[in-house]
Structures are given as C-alpha cells and as structure tokens.
Scaffold this motif. Structure first.
Motif, PDB file in Angstrom:
ATOM      1  N   ALA A  18       0.828  -1.205   0.000  1.00  0.00           N
ATOM      2  CA  ALA A  18       0.000   0.000   0.000  1.00  0.00           C
ATOM      3  C   ALA A  18       0.866   1.259   0.000  1.00  0.00           C
ATOM      4  N   VAL A  19       1.922   1.262   0.818  1.00  0.00           N
ATOM      5  CA  VAL A  19       2.786   2.445   0.918  1.00  0.00           C
ATOM      6  C   VAL A  19       3.575   2.642  -0.375  1.00  0.00           C
ATOM      7  N   THR A  20       4.167   1.574  -0.895  1.00  0.00           N
ATOM      8  CA  THR A  20       4.932   1.710  -2.137  1.00  0.00           C
ATOM      9  C   THR A  20       4.022   2.097  -3.297  1.00  0.00           C
ATOM     10  N   GLY A  21       2.777   1.635  -3.261  1.00  0.00           N
ATOM     11  CA  GLY A  21       1.825   2.032  -4.294  1.00  0.00           C
ATOM     12  C   GLY A  21       1.556   3.526  -4.268  1.00  0.00           C
ATOM     13  N   ARG A  22       1.406   4.088  -3.065  1.00  0.00           N
ATOM     14  CA  ARG A  22       1.176   5.536  -2.957  1.00  0.00           C
ATOM     15  C   ARG A  22       2.408   6.322  -3.419  1.00  0.00           C
ATOM     16  N   ILE A  23       3.588   5.799  -3.107  1.00  0.00           N
ATOM     17  CA  ILE A  23       4.819   6.473  -3.529  1.00  0.00           C
ATOM     18  C   ILE A  23       4.891   6.516  -5.059  1.00  0.00           C
ATOM     19  N   GLY A  34       4.471   9.720  -8.151  1.00  0.00           N
ATOM     20  CA  GLY A  34       5.528   9.978  -9.121  1.00  0.00           C
ATOM     21  C   GLY A  34       6.914  10.001  -8.527  1.00  0.00           C
ATOM     22  N   LEU A  35       7.082   9.416  -7.339  1.00  0.00           N
ATOM     23  CA  LEU A  35       8.385   9.389  -6.675  1.00  0.00           C
ATOM     24  C   LEU A  35       9.120   8.099  -6.997  1.00  0.00           C
ATOM     25  N   GLN A  36      10.442   8.158  -6.930  1.00  0.00           N
ATOM     26  CA  GLN A  36      11.288   7.037  -7.323  1.00  0.00           C
ATOM     27  C   GLN A  36      11.559   6.118  -6.144  1.00  0.00           C
ATOM     28  N   ILE A  41      16.903  12.497   2.396  1.00  0.00           N
ATOM     29  CA  ILE A  41      17.169  11.456   3.388  1.00  0.00           C
ATOM     30  C   ILE A  41      16.500  10.164   2.907  1.00  0.00           C
ATOM     31  N   TRP A  42      17.266   9.075   2.871  1.00  0.00           N
ATOM     32  CA  TRP A  42      16.719   7.806   2.453  1.00  0.00           C
ATOM     33  C   TRP A  42      15.869   7.186   3.563  1.00  0.00           C
ATOM     34  N   ILE A  43      14.726   6.668   3.180  1.00  0.00           N
ATOM     35  CA  ILE A  43      13.827   5.965   4.100  1.00  0.00           C
ATOM     36  C   ILE A  43      13.704   4.539   3.617  1.00  0.00           C
TER      37      ILE A  43
END
Length: 284
Positions: free
Chosen positions: A250-255, A259-261, A277-279
């Motif tokens: 769900a989170v990666t889908g929203r990212i 349009g974020l990499q 900052i990398w998360i």
C-alpha cells in the motif's frame, strides 16, 4: 491523496555519516551506552539488546562542514523503557562531562547531546500514554519545561550503569526541513503519517497509531535552506517498520502514484524524502 499508515508502524535503525569510526564507536558505547554488534570495514552496527542494530555509523573520509545551515538531521531520539533508565543515562553523561540539554515535554522527559560530528541525539523516556493531554483541536499538548534532574538522578543513585537496557528503541527522528508544506505533503499525504501537534507555523509533529510523534519537522534553521550534502556528517537513512507485506504494498503504491522514485537498497524498498534522506521500508 489521502492515506493513513497502519497503527502498528514504528521506526527502525538510523544510519549516520561520521568522520572517525573508532571515535564514534567509543562515544556511542561508553557515553551513550550502546553495544557493538558487528563491524565490517568502515561501518559499525550498534545495539541495545545484543541482537538487532539500533544505530549504524559509517566513516566517510574527508567530510566537509557546510558553510550555511542545511535541511537534514536535527536529532534522532533513543527511547528508553522507564525513568530509572533515563536517570542512569543522565548520570553516565555527567560522569563523562558531556554538555546536556534537557526538556520536559509533558508527554516525555528528554536529554539532548551531540556526537563528535555534531549529529544531534535525544535520549528520552515517555510518560504513560493515559497522561498525555490533547487540546481543543485534538492535538497533543507538548511544551519544553525544565526536567526534574534531581528526581532522575535520585532514581539512579547507587545503581550500576550497564549501558542502555534491552527494550531501548528508536522512538522518533526530527529534521530541519527547507519547506514545511513539502515535508508534510510527503510524510502525511504520501506515506500516511497523521499530524499530532503544531508549534505555530514553524514545526509539525506526526505519527502513526496515536503516538505523540514518530517524526518532527521544523524550519527553525531557516526557510528555503539547501539540503545537507552527502559529503557532510548527518543522517544517511532510517527505517520505517511496517507490520505486513500488504501494508508495504500500500505504501509503495502511494509512492509510485505520487511519481516518486523507489529504489532497492540492501534488498528493501527505499525512497528519498524532500531533504534527500533515504527511508527504508521494512516489514517487521
């Protein structure tokens, strides 16, 4: 885009860029109270429970000191299980002649120090959650009052210091940001954290699951400041620990929708926030 993170979401290890590995390991073990878990090359993993890394420090040669204030780490916060542990930590800091800032935030009691490279550290203990108060807007009431230092030291009197106890975790991270609205859009609208408190129009506190804050965001270093370069000391990455693969999807889908990499870093998905900052998105 509206989303809310799963309430079981919390934070995992923090990774820092530092200038001298031996110096930092000595500081974080002897002064802060972490233990060496493993070392490989110029990287050391430090732990509280002897099993899982809590802090990772990497020596970067020829670190520069930025000539202007930058967006990046304000402090990372180590949460100890109780007031006695905080009192023991304070007594150890005093024994090492470390300058200590402090603040009673009503929801917690906190000590503030810097590591040898100027990376900010908070060591704190929460008050029981049923004592946290909310204002008329539903936000947590937090302030910065003097800590009961004598009371903390009384709890630690005649007790041995064995370092930070098992049960110590990363409680939150707090960042200087360039634009508060951009940080809020990323952390709340995309990742799904919820706002828990404002400090005027200059600071914002957000969390998952009703915690007082997992992340602090402020423009106290200035609005429109540049991001901290990777050639300077600071935070390299930190982990958000999600409770399931479904939540990760769900989170990666929203990212992706924003349009974020996304990138794979050491086998896990990672994204950069507006401060570069990398998360790391980790499944518990």
């Amino acid at each position: 885009m509206t989303a809310i993170l799963h309430p079981s979401t919390n934070l995992g290890p923090v990774s820092l860029r530092i200038s001298n590995l031996a110096q930092s390991v000595r500081f974080y073990t002897e002064v802060v109270g972490l233990k060496m878990l493993r070392q490989h090359g110029r990287v050391a993993e430090l732990t509280a429970d002897g099993k899982q890394p809590l802090l990772i420090v990497e020596e970067v040669q020829d670190l520069v000191r930025p000539q202007t204030r930058t967006a990046g780490l304000y402090h990372f916060a180590i949460l100890v299980p109780d007031r006695e542990s905080l009192g023991l930590a304070l007594a150890n800091l005093i024994a090492h002649n470390i300058p200590v800032g402090q603040g009673d935030h009503l929801v917690s009691e906190a000590l503030y120090i810097n590591d040898p490279d100027g990376n900010g550290i908070e060591i704190y203990a929460d008050r029981p959650q049923d004592t946290w108060k909310r204002d008329a807007k539903g936000e947590y009431v937090m302030t910065t009052d003097p800590v009961d230092v004598e009371g903390l030291l009384a709890l630690s009197k005649d007790k041995e210091w064995y370092g930070l106890p098992e049960g110590t975790v990363i409680g939150h991270v707090h960042f200087h940001v360039s634009r508060l609205q951009d940080a809020r859009a990323f952390y709340c609208d995309v990742l799904g954290f919820e706002v828990t408190a404002h400090y005027g129009d200059a600071a914002l506190f957000i969390s998952a699951g009703g915690y007082h804050h997992h992340i602090g965001l402020n423009v106290w270093a200035g609005r429109g400041i540049p991001n901290t370069p990777r050639s300077a000391a600071g935070i390299e990455d930190y982990s958000i620990v999600l409770p399931s693969h479904e939540e990760l999807e769900a989170v990666t889908g929203r990212i992706r929708e924003a349009g974020l990499q996304l990138e794979q870093r050491d086998g896990v998905w990672a994204v950069q926030d507006p401060s570069d900052i990398w998360i790391r998105l980790v499944v518990a």
